[in-house]
Design a protein around this motif. Sequence first.
Motif, PDB file in Angstrom:
ATOM      1  N   MET A  54     -22.711 -27.345   6.767  1.00 19.50           N
ATOM      2  CA  MET A  54     -21.550 -27.133   5.902  1.00 19.50           C
ATOM      3  C   MET A  54     -21.919 -26.890   4.446  1.00 19.50           C
ATOM      4  O   MET A  54     -21.392 -25.970   3.843  1.00 19.50           O
ATOM      5  CB  MET A  54     -20.573 -28.304   6.037  1.00 19.50           C
ATOM      6  CG  MET A  54     -19.222 -27.976   5.494  1.00 19.50           C
ATOM      7  SD  MET A  54     -18.504 -26.601   6.410  1.00 19.50           S
ATOM      8  CE  MET A  54     -17.031 -26.352   5.496  1.00 19.50           C
ATOM      9  N   PRO A  55     -22.835 -27.666   3.839  1.00 19.97           N
ATOM     10  CA  PRO A  55     -23.188 -27.374   2.444  1.00 19.97           C
ATOM     11  C   PRO A  55     -23.772 -25.971   2.258  1.00 19.97           C
ATOM     12  O   PRO A  55     -23.577 -25.349   1.228  1.00 19.97           O
ATOM     13  CB  PRO A  55     -24.218 -28.448   2.098  1.00 19.97           C
ATOM     14  CG  PRO A  55     -23.920 -29.560   3.043  1.00 19.97           C
ATOM     15  CD  PRO A  55     -23.454 -28.894   4.310  1.00 19.97           C
ATOM     16  N   ASP A  56     -24.472 -25.465   3.275  1.00 21.40           N
ATOM     17  CA  ASP A  56     -25.041 -24.121   3.191  1.00 21.40           C
ATOM     18  C   ASP A  56     -23.985 -23.039   3.318  1.00 21.40           C
ATOM     19  O   ASP A  56     -24.226 -21.892   2.945  1.00 21.40           O
ATOM     20  CB  ASP A  56     -26.107 -23.916   4.264  1.00 21.40           C
ATOM     21  CG  ASP A  56     -27.311 -24.829   4.061  1.00 21.40           C
ATOM     22  OD1 ASP A  56     -27.577 -25.194   2.895  1.00 21.40           O
ATOM     23  OD2 ASP A  56     -27.958 -25.169   5.062  1.00 21.40           O
ATOM     24  N   LEU A  57     -22.811 -23.382   3.840  1.00 23.10           N
ATOM     25  CA  LEU A  57     -21.745 -22.400   3.965  1.00 23.10           C
ATOM     26  C   LEU A  57     -21.244 -21.976   2.592  1.00 23.10           C
ATOM     27  O   LEU A  57     -20.755 -20.870   2.412  1.00 23.10           O
ATOM     28  CB  LEU A  57     -20.589 -22.979   4.795  1.00 23.10           C
ATOM     29  CG  LEU A  57     -19.464 -22.035   5.157  1.00 23.10           C
ATOM     30  CD1 LEU A  57     -19.979 -20.874   6.008  1.00 23.10           C
ATOM     31  CD2 LEU A  57     -18.386 -22.771   5.913  1.00 23.10           C
ATOM     32  N   LYS A  58     -21.393 -22.855   1.619  1.00 22.00           N
ATOM     33  CA  LYS A  58     -20.986 -22.537   0.249  1.00 22.00           C
ATOM     34  C   LYS A  58     -21.924 -21.456  -0.285  1.00 22.00           C
ATOM     35  O   LYS A  58     -23.077 -21.699  -0.576  1.00 22.00           O
ATOM     36  CB  LYS A  58     -21.073 -23.789  -0.627  1.00 22.00           C
ATOM     37  CG  LYS A  58     -20.800 -23.536  -2.080  1.00 22.00           C
ATOM     38  CD  LYS A  58     -21.034 -24.813  -2.867  1.00 22.00           C
ATOM     39  CE  LYS A  58     -21.041 -24.521  -4.337  1.00 22.00           C
ATOM     40  NZ  LYS A  58     -21.384 -25.685  -5.118  1.00 22.00           N
ATOM     41  N   ASN A  59     -21.425 -20.241  -0.398  1.00 28.94           N
ATOM     42  CA  ASN A  59     -22.270 -19.156  -0.891  1.00 28.94           C
ATOM     43  C   ASN A  59     -21.750 -18.569  -2.192  1.00 28.94           C
ATOM     44  O   ASN A  59     -22.249 -17.568  -2.670  1.00 28.94           O
ATOM     45  CB  ASN A  59     -22.441 -18.064   0.168  1.00 28.94           C
ATOM     46  CG  ASN A  59     -21.140 -17.354   0.499  1.00 28.94           C
ATOM     47  OD1 ASN A  59     -20.106 -17.602  -0.117  1.00 28.94           O
ATOM     48  ND2 ASN A  59     -21.193 -16.470   1.466  1.00 28.94           N
ATOM     49  N   ALA A  60     -20.713 -19.175  -2.755  1.00 25.14           N
ATOM     50  CA  ALA A  60     -20.173 -18.737  -4.044  1.00 25.14           C
ATOM     51  C   ALA A  60     -19.650 -19.964  -4.772  1.00 25.14           C
ATOM     52  O   ALA A  60     -19.198 -20.920  -4.144  1.00 25.14           O
ATOM     53  CB  ALA A  60     -19.056 -17.713  -3.848  1.00 25.14           C
ATOM     54  N   GLU A  61     -19.731 -19.939  -6.063  1.00 25.17           N
ATOM     55  CA  GLU A  61     -19.192 -21.034  -6.861  1.00 25.17           C
ATOM     56  C   GLU A  61     -17.669 -20.941  -6.871  1.00 25.17           C
ATOM     57  O   GLU A  61     -17.111 -19.843  -6.846  1.00 25.17           O
ATOM     58  CB  GLU A  61     -19.729 -20.974  -8.287  1.00 25.17           C
ATOM     59  CG  GLU A  61     -21.223 -21.204  -8.376  1.00 25.17           C
ATOM     60  CD  GLU A  61     -21.647 -22.562  -7.840  1.00 25.17           C
ATOM     61  OE1 GLU A  61     -20.948 -23.565  -8.099  1.00 25.17           O
ATOM     62  OE2 GLU A  61     -22.682 -22.614  -7.146  1.00 25.17           O
ATOM     63  N   ASP A  69     -11.643 -14.306  -0.220  1.00 28.22           N
ATOM     64  CA  ASP A  69     -12.599 -15.375   0.064  1.00 28.22           C
ATOM     65  C   ASP A  69     -11.954 -16.413   0.969  1.00 28.22           C
ATOM     66  O   ASP A  69     -10.751 -16.374   1.226  1.00 28.22           O
ATOM     67  CB  ASP A  69     -13.050 -16.068  -1.228  1.00 28.22           C
ATOM     68  CG  ASP A  69     -14.027 -15.225  -2.051  1.00 28.22           C
ATOM     69  OD1 ASP A  69     -14.540 -14.219  -1.534  1.00 28.22           O
ATOM     70  OD2 ASP A  69     -14.255 -15.600  -3.214  1.00 28.22           O
ATOM     71  N   VAL A  70     -12.752 -17.367   1.421  1.00 31.18           N
ATOM     72  CA  VAL A  70     -12.266 -18.487   2.218  1.00 31.18           C
ATOM     73  C   VAL A  70     -12.397 -19.748   1.371  1.00 31.18           C
ATOM     74  O   VAL A  70     -13.487 -20.075   0.906  1.00 31.18           O
ATOM     75  CB  VAL A  70     -13.062 -18.640   3.531  1.00 31.18           C
ATOM     76  CG1 VAL A  70     -12.577 -19.854   4.315  1.00 31.18           C
ATOM     77  CG2 VAL A  70     -12.952 -17.370   4.371  1.00 31.18           C
ATOM     78  N   ALA A  71     -11.276 -20.410   1.149  1.00 32.09           N
ATOM     79  CA  ALA A  71     -11.276 -21.692   0.443  1.00 32.09           C
ATOM     80  C   ALA A  71     -11.471 -22.791   1.477  1.00 32.09           C
ATOM     81  O   ALA A  71     -10.826 -22.785   2.533  1.00 32.09           O
ATOM     82  CB  ALA A  71      -9.970 -21.888  -0.311  1.00 32.09           C
ATOM     83  N   ILE A  72     -12.356 -23.717   1.165  1.00 30.09           N
ATOM     84  CA  ILE A  72     -12.661 -24.808   2.092  1.00 30.09           C
ATOM     85  C   ILE A  72     -12.228 -26.112   1.443  1.00 30.09           C
ATOM     86  O   ILE A  72     -12.608 -26.411   0.316  1.00 30.09           O
ATOM     87  CB  ILE A  72     -14.158 -24.831   2.439  1.00 30.09           C
ATOM     88  CG1 ILE A  72     -14.572 -23.468   3.017  1.00 30.09           C
ATOM     89  CG2 ILE A  72     -14.474 -25.969   3.399  1.00 30.09           C
ATOM     90  CD1 ILE A  72     -16.062 -23.283   3.186  1.00 30.09           C
ATOM     91  N   PHE A  73     -11.421 -26.866   2.173  1.00 24.02           N
ATOM     92  CA  PHE A  73     -10.860 -28.123   1.691  1.00 24.02           C
ATOM     93  C   PHE A  73     -11.320 -29.252   2.596  1.00 24.02           C
ATOM     94  O   PHE A  73     -11.641 -29.027   3.761  1.00 24.02           O
ATOM     95  CB  PHE A  73      -9.322 -28.095   1.748  1.00 24.02           C
ATOM     96  CG  PHE A  73      -8.690 -26.970   1.007  1.00 24.02           C
ATOM     97  CD1 PHE A  73      -8.269 -27.131  -0.302  1.00 24.02           C
ATOM     98  CD2 PHE A  73      -8.472 -25.742   1.616  1.00 24.02           C
ATOM     99  CE1 PHE A  73      -7.664 -26.104  -0.997  1.00 24.02           C
ATOM    100  CE2 PHE A  73      -7.865 -24.699   0.930  1.00 24.02           C
ATOM    101  CZ  PHE A  73      -7.463 -24.881  -0.383  1.00 24.02           C
ATOM    102  N   THR A  74     -11.311 -30.455   2.080  1.00 30.03           N
ATOM    103  CA  THR A  74     -11.470 -31.635   2.922  1.00 30.03           C
ATOM    104  C   THR A  74     -10.143 -32.376   2.880  1.00 30.03           C
ATOM    105  O   THR A  74      -9.583 -32.626   1.817  1.00 30.03           O
ATOM    106  CB  THR A  74     -12.603 -32.560   2.446  1.00 30.03           C
ATOM    107  OG1 THR A  74     -12.420 -32.853   1.073  1.00 30.03           O
ATOM    108  CG2 THR A  74     -13.958 -31.934   2.657  1.00 30.03           C
ATOM    109  N   ILE A  75      -9.637 -32.657   4.056  1.00 29.69           N
ATOM    110  CA  ILE A  75      -8.364 -33.359   4.187  1.00 29.69           C
ATOM    111  C   ILE A  75      -8.602 -34.499   5.156  1.00 29.69           C
ATOM    112  O   ILE A  75      -8.888 -34.277   6.329  1.00 29.69           O
ATOM    113  CB  ILE A  75      -7.271 -32.410   4.720  1.00 29.69           C
ATOM    114  CG1 ILE A  75      -7.123 -31.222   3.784  1.00 29.69           C
ATOM    115  CG2 ILE A  75      -5.964 -33.158   4.911  1.00 29.69           C
ATOM    116  CD1 ILE A  75      -6.313 -30.089   4.319  1.00 29.69           C
TER     117      ILE A  75
END
Length: 191
Positions: A54-61, A69-75
């Motif tokens: 999951m941390p590697d999925l972050k490819n843009a600030e 883009d795809v926004a990723i949230f934690t709920i």
Amino acid sequence: MKSSILIFLFLMTFGVRTSHAACNCEDWMDRGGYCVDYVKSRIPSFPVPMRDDMPDLKNAEVTEITEGDVAIFTIKSYWHVAYVERVHRNTQGEPISIDVSEMNFGDEPTFQEFRSKWRSANREEWNRARCCGITDNYDEITTRKNVDIATVRQIWSPDDAAREYTARGRLKALMGRVKEVINRFYDLADI
């Protein structure tokens, strides 16, 4: 590999609490109403990573967020993904909020909501649905406007994933930003 298997892996690694491992969610996965189903319908190249990836999925600030883009949230204990329809920026050009479209964003359905929507009065099925991460908006495309950018955990950009700094990728990213400027112009013209 079937998409339902990928979605099952996604749920098992991201959206399922430890007690959910015993849930049989195959029928829910086959229906295709989860958030990742919707994002993959918009961006087929969206990956379904394992929890450790999951941390590697972050490819843009987050500050570089653009439309598409795809926004990723934690709920709670779930990861949730949503498609970015629009980015609202302050006068310095920094993102302050976004408009998103998504599936399966909401609350756990009450028993009455479950019974009404799924035509089942079986409490075990209701508990299994909740165990599988079903919300009151499962299999429904919904939108949210002006979502505070501070709630976005990370961004996945198909431009960044595909381009690897090629000229074509830079042009595509530029076009995304031009689209944002045009949308902002329309907003100002309506005032």
